[in-house]
Design a protein around this motif. Sequence first.
Motif, PDB file in Angstrom:
ATOM      1  N   GLY A  55       0.843  -1.186   0.000  1.00 36.10           N
ATOM      2  CA  GLY A  55       0.000   0.000   0.000  1.00 36.10           C
ATOM      3  C   GLY A  55       0.878   1.236   0.000  1.00 36.10           C
ATOM      4  N   PHE A  56       0.279   2.368  -0.361  1.00 33.22           N
ATOM      5  CA  PHE A  56       1.041   3.610  -0.426  1.00 33.22           C
ATOM      6  C   PHE A  56       0.308   4.725   0.304  1.00 33.22           C
ATOM      7  N   VAL A  57       1.081   5.585   0.957  1.00 32.32           N
ATOM      8  CA  VAL A  57       0.571   6.799   1.574  1.00 32.32           C
ATOM      9  C   VAL A  57       1.295   7.957   0.912  1.00 32.32           C
ATOM     10  N   PHE A  58       0.555   8.794   0.235  1.00 31.66           N
ATOM     11  CA  PHE A  58       1.114  10.008  -0.363  1.00 31.66           C
ATOM     12  C   PHE A  58       0.762  11.160   0.555  1.00 31.66           C
ATOM     13  N   VAL A  59       1.761  11.814   1.107  1.00 26.30           N
ATOM     14  CA  VAL A  59       1.544  12.934   2.021  1.00 26.30           C
ATOM     15  C   VAL A  59       1.997  14.212   1.344  1.00 26.30           C
ATOM     16  N   PHE A  60       1.162  15.220   1.420  1.00 25.69           N
ATOM     17  CA  PHE A  60       1.539  16.534   0.901  1.00 25.69           C
ATOM     18  C   PHE A  60       1.067  17.592   1.880  1.00 25.69           C
ATOM     19  N   TYR A  90       1.845  23.984  -2.741  1.00 23.05           N
ATOM     20  CA  TYR A  90       1.249  23.407  -3.943  1.00 23.05           C
ATOM     21  C   TYR A  90       2.220  22.492  -4.677  1.00 23.05           C
ATOM     22  N   GLU A  91       3.511  22.789  -4.594  1.00 22.03           N
ATOM     23  CA  GLU A  91       4.514  21.967  -5.278  1.00 22.03           C
ATOM     24  C   GLU A  91       4.503  20.534  -4.739  1.00 22.03           C
ATOM     25  N   SER A  92       4.332  20.372  -3.440  1.00 17.92           N
ATOM     26  CA  SER A  92       4.284  19.020  -2.860  1.00 17.92           C
ATOM     27  C   SER A  92       3.070  18.257  -3.389  1.00 17.92           C
ATOM     28  N   PHE A  93       1.989  18.959  -3.645  1.00 11.42           N
ATOM     29  CA  PHE A  93       0.784  18.354  -4.218  1.00 11.42           C
ATOM     30  C   PHE A  93       0.996  18.009  -5.690  1.00 11.42           C
ATOM     31  N   ARG A  94       1.637  18.899  -6.409  1.00 10.66           N
ATOM     32  CA  ARG A  94       1.858  18.716  -7.844  1.00 10.66           C
ATOM     33  C   ARG A  94       2.732  17.491  -8.144  1.00 10.66           C
ATOM     34  N   LEU A 154      -3.530   5.934  -0.101  1.00 11.35           N
ATOM     35  CA  LEU A 154      -4.098   6.947   0.780  1.00 11.35           C
ATOM     36  C   LEU A 154      -3.422   8.269   0.460  1.00 11.35           C
ATOM     37  N   LEU A 155      -4.209   9.257   0.141  1.00 12.47           N
ATOM     38  CA  LEU A 155      -3.710  10.600  -0.129  1.00 12.47           C
ATOM     39  C   LEU A 155      -3.969  11.430   1.126  1.00 12.47           C
ATOM     40  N   MET A 156      -2.905  11.817   1.817  1.00 16.06           N
ATOM     41  CA  MET A 156      -3.028  12.503   3.096  1.00 16.06           C
ATOM     42  C   MET A 156      -2.543  13.950   2.984  1.00 16.06           C
ATOM     43  N   ALA A 157      -3.461  14.864   3.228  1.00 17.24           N
ATOM     44  CA  ALA A 157      -3.140  16.291   3.220  1.00 17.24           C
ATOM     45  C   ALA A 157      -2.780  16.701   4.640  1.00 17.24           C
ATOM     46  N   ASN A 158      -1.556  17.141   4.847  1.00 20.60           N
ATOM     47  CA  ASN A 158      -1.096  17.533   6.175  1.00 20.60           C
ATOM     48  C   ASN A 158      -1.161  19.053   6.332  1.00 20.60           C
ATOM     49  N   LYS A 195     -11.168  20.305  -2.341  1.00 20.05           N
ATOM     50  CA  LYS A 195     -11.759  19.813  -3.585  1.00 20.05           C
ATOM     51  C   LYS A 195     -10.678  19.245  -4.509  1.00 20.05           C
ATOM     52  N   GLU A 196      -9.555  19.952  -4.634  1.00 23.47           N
ATOM     53  CA  GLU A 196      -8.449  19.477  -5.469  1.00 23.47           C
ATOM     54  C   GLU A 196      -7.881  18.158  -4.944  1.00 23.47           C
ATOM     55  N   GLY A 197      -7.723  18.068  -3.631  1.00 21.01           N
ATOM     56  CA  GLY A 197      -7.194  16.850  -3.024  1.00 21.01           C
ATOM     57  C   GLY A 197      -8.116  15.665  -3.245  1.00 21.01           C
ATOM     58  N   LEU A 198      -9.409  15.881  -3.032  1.00 19.64           N
ATOM     59  CA  LEU A 198     -10.395  14.823  -3.225  1.00 19.64           C
ATOM     60  C   LEU A 198     -10.466  14.403  -4.685  1.00 19.64           C
ATOM     61  N   GLN A 199     -10.383  15.365  -5.573  1.00 17.96           N
ATOM     62  CA  GLN A 199     -10.415  15.080  -7.008  1.00 17.96           C
ATOM     63  C   GLN A 199      -9.212  14.220  -7.428  1.00 17.96           C
ATOM     64  N   LEU A 200      -8.023  14.551  -6.935  1.00 17.03           N
ATOM     65  CA  LEU A 200      -6.834  13.773  -7.265  1.00 17.03           C
ATOM     66  C   LEU A 200      -6.928  12.358  -6.682  1.00 17.03           C
ATOM     67  N   ALA A 201      -7.408  12.245  -5.447  1.00 19.18           N
ATOM     68  CA  ALA A 201      -7.548  10.921  -4.831  1.00 19.18           C
ATOM     69  C   ALA A 201      -8.507  10.056  -5.641  1.00 19.18           C
ATOM     70  N   THR A 202      -9.578  10.633  -6.101  1.00 17.94           N
ATOM     71  CA  THR A 202     -10.542   9.899  -6.927  1.00 17.94           C
ATOM     72  C   THR A 202      -9.904   9.478  -8.242  1.00 17.94           C
ATOM     73  N   GLU A 203      -9.175  10.397  -8.857  1.00 19.16           N
ATOM     74  CA  GLU A 203      -8.492  10.110 -10.122  1.00 19.16           C
ATOM     75  C   GLU A 203      -7.471   8.974  -9.975  1.00 19.16           C
ATOM     76  N   LEU A 204      -6.749   8.954  -8.841  1.00 19.89           N
ATOM     77  CA  LEU A 204      -5.717   7.950  -8.619  1.00 19.89           C
ATOM     78  C   LEU A 204      -6.282   6.648  -8.040  1.00 19.89           C
ATOM     79  N   GLY A 205      -7.550   6.665  -7.698  1.00 20.85           N
ATOM     80  CA  GLY A 205      -8.183   5.463  -7.154  1.00 20.85           C
ATOM     81  C   GLY A 205      -7.888   5.229  -5.691  1.00 20.85           C
ATOM     82  N   GLY A 206      -7.687   6.304  -4.950  1.00 21.39           N
ATOM     83  CA  GLY A 206      -7.371   6.177  -3.531  1.00 21.39           C
ATOM     84  C   GLY A 206      -8.373   6.899  -2.661  1.00 21.39           C
ATOM     85  N   THR A 207      -8.089   6.923  -1.377  1.00 24.56           N
ATOM     86  CA  THR A 207      -8.925   7.649  -0.428  1.00 24.56           C
ATOM     87  C   THR A 207      -8.199   8.928  -0.017  1.00 24.56           C
TER      88      THR A 207
END
Length: 135
Positions: A6-11, A16-20, A41-45, A58-70
């Motif tokens: 599994g993967f945890v992506f933290v930004f 914004y660069e960490s998100f990009r 798991l896409l985790m916004a810190n 909204k951007e975070g949720l949209q990316l998580a949906t696009e990548l197939g994660g939560t």
Amino acid sequence: IYWADGFVFVFSITDYESFRLLRPLHQHIRRIHPNANIPLLLMANKGDLLRARQVSSKEGLQLATELGGTYCEVSARESCEGVHEAFQQLCQELSRSSSSCNGEKRRGLHLVRPKSPNMQDLKRRLKQALTSKGK
């Protein structure tokens, strides 16, 4: 990346660069595991720094949906509870996905790790190099 279940992506929501950088990272993982259904798991810190926010929910949720994660937003500074709950959720997903494999274990790519140099050998080579320079 080669053997993860599994993967945890933290930004940071304040950077914004960490998100990009998350999308290219996900693409790299997809090249390594093209057919795997690995939980993400896409985790916004830094959820406590709303005034400095550069990435919207909204951007975070949209990316998580696009990548197939939560997606979740946390503040590791204010409370570890949100972080703990997010990891618990990922572990539950991992448990569900491993039980749906019909007992067959997923095999990742295994790379041979380079052997660490022998300290005695390094000392010997250093001594040789130093004595040859003196000659």
